[in-house]
Scaffold this active site. Sequence first.
Site, PDB file in Angstrom:
ATOM      1  N   GLU A 211       0.751  -1.265  -0.110  1.00 30.82           N
ATOM      2  CA  GLU A 211       0.048   0.038   0.130  1.00 30.82           C
ATOM      3  C   GLU A 211       0.900   1.270  -0.025  1.00 30.82           C
ATOM      4  O   GLU A 211       0.571   1.927  -0.801  1.00 30.82           O
ATOM      5  CB  GLU A 211      -0.943  -0.005   1.279  1.00 30.82           C
ATOM      6  CG  GLU A 211      -1.829   1.252   1.357  1.00 30.82           C
ATOM      7  CD  GLU A 211      -2.874   1.090   2.415  1.00 30.82           C
ATOM      8  OE1 GLU A 211      -3.481   2.275   2.630  1.00 30.82           O
ATOM      9  OE2 GLU A 211      -3.141   0.036   2.939  1.00 30.82           O
ATOM     10  N   ARG A 289      -7.804   2.569  14.201  1.00 33.78           N
ATOM     11  CA  ARG A 289      -8.753   1.301  14.191  1.00 33.78           C
ATOM     12  C   ARG A 289      -8.335   0.321  15.136  1.00 33.78           C
ATOM     13  O   ARG A 289      -9.521  -0.391  15.552  1.00 33.78           O
ATOM     14  CB  ARG A 289      -8.274   0.625  12.687  1.00 33.78           C
ATOM     15  CG  ARG A 289      -9.357  -0.373  12.309  1.00 33.78           C
ATOM     16  CD  ARG A 289      -9.308  -1.283  11.087  1.00 33.78           C
ATOM     17  NE  ARG A 289      -9.701  -0.128   9.860  1.00 33.78           N
ATOM     18  CZ  ARG A 289     -10.862  -0.330   9.519  1.00 33.78           C
ATOM     19  NH1 ARG A 289     -11.745  -1.319  10.157  1.00 33.78           N
ATOM     20  NH2 ARG A 289     -11.579   0.388   8.504  1.00 33.78           N
ATOM     21  N   GLU A 677     -10.782  -8.499   4.907  1.00 32.30           N
ATOM     22  CA  GLU A 677     -10.279  -8.422   6.424  1.00 32.30           C
ATOM     23  C   GLU A 677     -11.015  -9.241   7.473  1.00 32.30           C
ATOM     24  O   GLU A 677     -10.562  -9.504   8.339  1.00 32.30           O
ATOM     25  CB  GLU A 677      -9.972  -7.100   6.774  1.00 32.30           C
ATOM     26  CG  GLU A 677      -9.019  -6.365   5.937  1.00 32.30           C
ATOM     27  CD  GLU A 677      -8.771  -4.875   6.068  1.00 32.30           C
ATOM     28  OE1 GLU A 677      -7.710  -4.315   6.512  1.00 32.30           O
ATOM     29  OE2 GLU A 677      -9.544  -3.968   5.724  1.00 32.30           O
TER      30      GLU A 677
END
Length: 741
Positions: A211, A289, A677
């Site tokens: 990423e 998160r 995920e």
Amino acid sequence: MAMPPNGLHSALVLSRKPSARILSIDGSEATSSPGFVGLFLAKDVPGGNIIGPAVADEELFASEFVTCVGQAIGVVVADTHENAKLAARKVHVEYEELPAILSIEDAIRSESFIPNTGRCLLKGDVELCFESGQCDKVIEGEVQVGGQEHFYLEPNSSLVWTMDGGNEVHMISSTQAPQKHQKYVAHVLNLPMSKVVCKTKRIGGGFGGKETRSAFLAAVASVPAYLLNRPVKITLDRDIDMMITGQRHSFIGKYKVGFRNDGKVLALDLDIYSNGGNSLDLSLGVLDRAMFHSDNVYEIPNMRVKGRVCFTNMPTNTAFRGFGGPQAMLIAENWIQRIATELRRCPEAIREINFQKEGSVLHYGQKLQNCTLTQLWNQLKLSCEFSRAQEEVDQFNSKNRWKKRGIAMVPTKFGISFTVKSMNQAGALVQVYTDGTVLVTHGGVEMGQGLHTKVAQVAASAFNISLSAVFISETSTDKVPNASPTAASASSDLYGAAVLDACEQIKARMEPIASKNNFNSFAELASACYSERIDLSAHGFYITPDIGYDWKTGKGDPFRYFTYGAAFSEVEIDTLSGDFHTRAANIFLDLGYSLNPAIDVGQIEGAFIQGLGWVALEELKWGDAAHKWIPSGCLYTCGPGTYKIPTMNDVPFKLSVSLLKGAPNEKAIHSSKAVGEPPFFLASAVFFAIKDAIKSARVDEGLTDWFPLDNPATPERIRMACSDQFTKPFASPNIRPKLSI
């Protein structure tokens, strides 16, 4: 892609010290190496040498200081890959070594935190709950969570070349984020982004590792490619890839939990620390998160969650499937297990007592809607016949001293959306040709997760044509600009909706022609529209609505919706060797109306096995205070010989995957839900089943109290936790083998 005839290969000159001042760089020996073409350092960068995906806090090439082993100091180009590596090894760097911070604990002691990464979430009044006597018991503890290597099959690779006499730069890269490659290369070459193009056909796995960390490698290769006006390819060997591109963040969680004697949790005070490495990268998003998922699926009236990102002299850690969520949920399940031990009750019963439900308000203020958790849990419990399985395990354990079985059921709730609001956007280009075929280009990257197949299905369904009539070519920054990374499990939602928007635009233009005639095929309709000068190309766009969390005010909804799941596992361990095998795994997931059940089941199976590697097999060993036999700051487990990823041997003997029926999700494309995920964490059912089996072995030795078990639960950890007459002479029953975290 074949190398162009005049193409060059590159190899990095890397730091060999975790923290040091660069005194000198001598490339004289490298210049006489076979096939050597050039050595490029910080002084040779045409544009900016400072880079970073969120905050510009990294150097492309270290100029004065190095802050980890494996930091790029320069790049050598030569006629072959082997010659480039040989020449790079001949570049001599002299250092003045400086003190290094090599673990989370070192960072906490030294107060070494990346600036502006302190976070806090509050719900209720934790202190009042602890002090008011509402809690029958209060426990405190610490959970250590190990990291994980992405181990994508294709290592990082980019081919960069110039066009139009060096006025343009093009590249083909193995990346989840072509736009980041475009941005980095434009920055280091001092070019406008409009003159830089990154293309990606498909990649051999990413899992988050491509990423951001792939982008600096493309930027590295772009410097010699631009200055020499020749194509340059960079491909990392596996050991270098593992050493320098970062892994899943390791965490330490320090908890204080108050609860009643019936198992109801009343208060949680949690401090979590992540190992960010030597730069910020995406660590703040990972921490965000983690904090959002620190409740897993449990209703807790009073919560205080504080988080910090630690600066350490390790390669910067980065995104990995789950993006901090699994680490936080594993911490939560540890204190759930601890409560069960304190109350002498089954952990599954403690979980059920504390389940969130429809309308629950989470510790960051978001209200649960369409919560299918209890429904999923009950179906799983019925499917795996949990009570009977428990009886059979108890019976087996009573008859066997050195083999033990254990079972566990674990739930999960995973929020879907990028937690950075601006990233929740997607573009697509749809073009209809006169033969009735359709070309779709979108900003997402195919990396084996079936994104292109799902997006093609959306287009085929919209035009009511066969799937074979839809073609998806490469992902390219000159077709769809400013695309977000293919990450956060949201790509099917985002790009599927963007493609549908483009298709609906074209259908609206075609409708007047279609309504006046009876066409035998879509090709006839397309041809007729062309004759009437109807535009058969459209740009689609989608933004995720009703999301956004403000950390300053502590208000907002960070997620569009949640994907729920639950898993049951049964394992058998050999208490003398620490070996284990998973006898059964039963997984239930709520995916709404799945766009493609075959793809989604494959994603669930893959995520579960990858998660099993994280909780039970894969251990990163770094040169730190706990492992002084490894050179300081170096990665010992830099290949499959020392780093054990799952094999066919580790697949559960019985693996069952079920999708919840009759639960459409109105908040995503065609009532589906994201899948990439959410299933990953469900593999923790294997971890807690292992712990259940160890518990039985310890009971045979008269040990009934709670005991620590960190992930990964390797054979060494399992063996030493099964305290017996063989281990007691030299190890405590609560021995805690050290992790590189």
